[in-house]
Design an enzyme around this catalytic site. Sequence first.
Site, PDB file in Angstrom:
ATOM      1  N   SER A 466       0.808  -1.216   0.000  1.00  0.00           N
ATOM      2  CA  SER A 466       0.000   0.000   0.000  1.00  0.00           C
ATOM      3  C   SER A 466       0.842   1.268   0.000  1.00  0.00           C
ATOM      4  CB  SER A 466      -0.989  -0.024   1.166  1.00  0.00           C
ATOM      5  OG  SER A 466      -2.008  -0.955   0.900  1.00  0.00           O
ATOM      6  N   ASP A 477       9.584   6.330 -10.276  1.00  0.00           N
ATOM      7  CA  ASP A 477       9.080   7.135 -11.400  1.00  0.00           C
ATOM      8  C   ASP A 477       9.829   8.459 -11.542  1.00  0.00           C
ATOM      9  OD1 ASP A 477       7.228   5.211 -12.072  1.00  0.00           O
ATOM     10  OD2 ASP A 477       5.614   6.118 -10.915  1.00  0.00           O
ATOM     11  N   LYS A 491      -0.930  -4.453  -3.117  1.00  0.00           N
ATOM     12  CA  LYS A 491      -2.204  -3.970  -2.568  1.00  0.00           C
ATOM     13  C   LYS A 491      -2.424  -2.533  -3.031  1.00  0.00           C
ATOM     14  CE  LYS A 491      -5.639  -3.641   0.572  1.00  0.00           C
ATOM     15  NZ  LYS A 491      -5.999  -2.224   0.490  1.00  0.00           N
TER      16      LYS A 491
END
Length: 698
Positions: A466, A477, A491
Amino acid sequence: MSLFATLSRSVAVAVMLVMTSPVALAQLAPTDEQRQAAVEIGDALRYGHYANIDFDEQWSQEAFQRYLDILDNQRGYLLKRDIEPYRHLEGHMDEVLFEGELDEAFELYNLLSDRHIARLEWLLERLDEGLSFDFESNERLEIDRENAPWASRESELDELWRKRLENDALTLALTDQDEEQIEDNLRQRYEGQLTRLNQTESEDVFGILMAAISSTIDPHTGYLSPRQSESFDIQMSLSLEGIGALLQAEGEYVKVASLVPGGPAERAGVLEPADRIIAVGQEDGEMVNVVGMRLDNVVDLIRGPKGSTVRLDVVPAQAVDMTRSHVVEITRDTVSLEDQAAHGEVIEVERNGEPHKIGVIDVPTFYVDFDAWQAGEEEYRSTTRDVAREIESLKEQEVEGIVLDLRNNGGGALQEANSLIGLFIDRGPTVQVRDAQGRIQLYGDTDAGTLYDGPLTVLTNRLSASASEIFAGAIQDYGRGLVVGTTTFGKGTVQTLNELSHGQIKLTRAKFYRISGESTQNRGVEPDITFPSLIDPERIGESSLDNALAWDTVQNVQYRRYGNPEDFIGALTAQHQKRAQTNPNFRYLERQSTLARQLREQHTSVSLNREQRQRELEAQEAEQLSLENQRRRALDLPELEEWLDARLDPSLNGEPVDGEGDEESEEEMPVDRAHVLEAAEIMLDYTHMKNAQRMAQR
């Protein structure tokens, strides 16, 4: 409700995981409250769930099959002819849900109830007749019958249960129990199950039925009974109050899903994910066999007052037979923010005879003291604040790079993941949240400036979930640093808890997406450099859960790239692999992971011949012991005589033996520590390569 991104929410609701339907003698029937709740649940799923669900005939068939699977997942109670009168429900589960027509589903449960009770009584009758097994047959027992066909005749089930009884007896015999002890233990087990069956109520049946329906949609949506709604820890995470472990049921057994960071179980170092608990005892008194026990009842046995001791009979995750168990003791305690606080250390890495300092910050969870924050206190505790203090300390010690350790971090407060990313970037988006209508809300860091702009590496494992995945994905990124370790949990969904007229429903309402547009759901975050691990992704992780929502993408957002770590991945990987080939801990992890997978694939049945069973066990454990002792010889550590001793050895319990940072204790670090040390090595490689690139550009 605030957005929380926790691994604990990936653990299924307790009632959803009850094994083969514990039942009562009385015929159970639905209440008017339950009928109304079913209608409300149907409306919530139809209009509130993230997925666009088509409640058609295919869905109905799947929901009916899920109900059968939960009732009798090992095909050991019901006959084919028992199910036929209810086959018409395959096309009418939508009516069960949307119109509250629960009667026939309850009738099927009651039939299963009768079969379950009759089978336990049959087993007790066999014990009354006296055990007569010589354990010399050449028979084998299939241990996973989830996909087996339904039996046509009662005699087929008699034969199955005869073998199961013999296997239960043999399992105890292999622990050196005599015939009287075996009979007493089995009688206690079967009578205990009968007693618990008598305590089942209508609410339990309703819970199982709703679990079957909701789990056809996704594994994190589920009904919570009024009793479950009383405790947030149990209803949302199945947290065992007092020891800090998250459990789920797996067939007849209760399995450790994960450990709460900073909790008593993690500190004790005696439990690991995928370990199975087969008995529970208090500080004094007999051990209670929990094989086949309802999950919430196991929770009740383990819970207790702070300072008291609970004993657990545990079968290690890597064990290939249930006879290989050992008893551990854990002192119950509460888990405070202090226990879960981020903390740092400095690791010295030697290159060409020169020491280099690498900072490591362990972040167990994404936490914030909400009460202090809402009260306006200036010095409230939070992940971001604690990490910031650790960064300042590491900068003063002139480290050449920082490793952020997110292993076993199951998530927490989304706002903390966002603000923590902000320590390493100068403003920008961090995560996209998409709802069922396709609307996307963008979260990000709005504070100007960075606290640390030096080389960064993020260390992950399968239990990083999560919020951890949001952080790791954003760092990747942005090109802000490397991600090393193993693929994360996957998740990538958001749940809310909604009130019903009777109970509550936990509903998946949204999905997380990286700023690149990729979902973290199901696939997780893939590291730039992969480490071996003993955590089996086929048993732990989102992709291991039935009906997990799929990975997909949305439009990426505009963001600034801070670097191009991918340019160095090839060279970094080559350096890493060169070290790993000579690192005893890494070689052990790779070989043990391969062996464990091979043993699981081979171990589809067990021999009912004592000598053959013993030979198979000894051969399997000899391979495991050989790998462990190869590691120990390479590290000049004393060898073990038995494989199970590895779980009880202080050099494997997650902490250094002679004190953290001590040069001598580095050799006795557990294999888990190898990931941290190698991450520091990669961090130094990365730092030097970046410096060399800058010099060349000048």
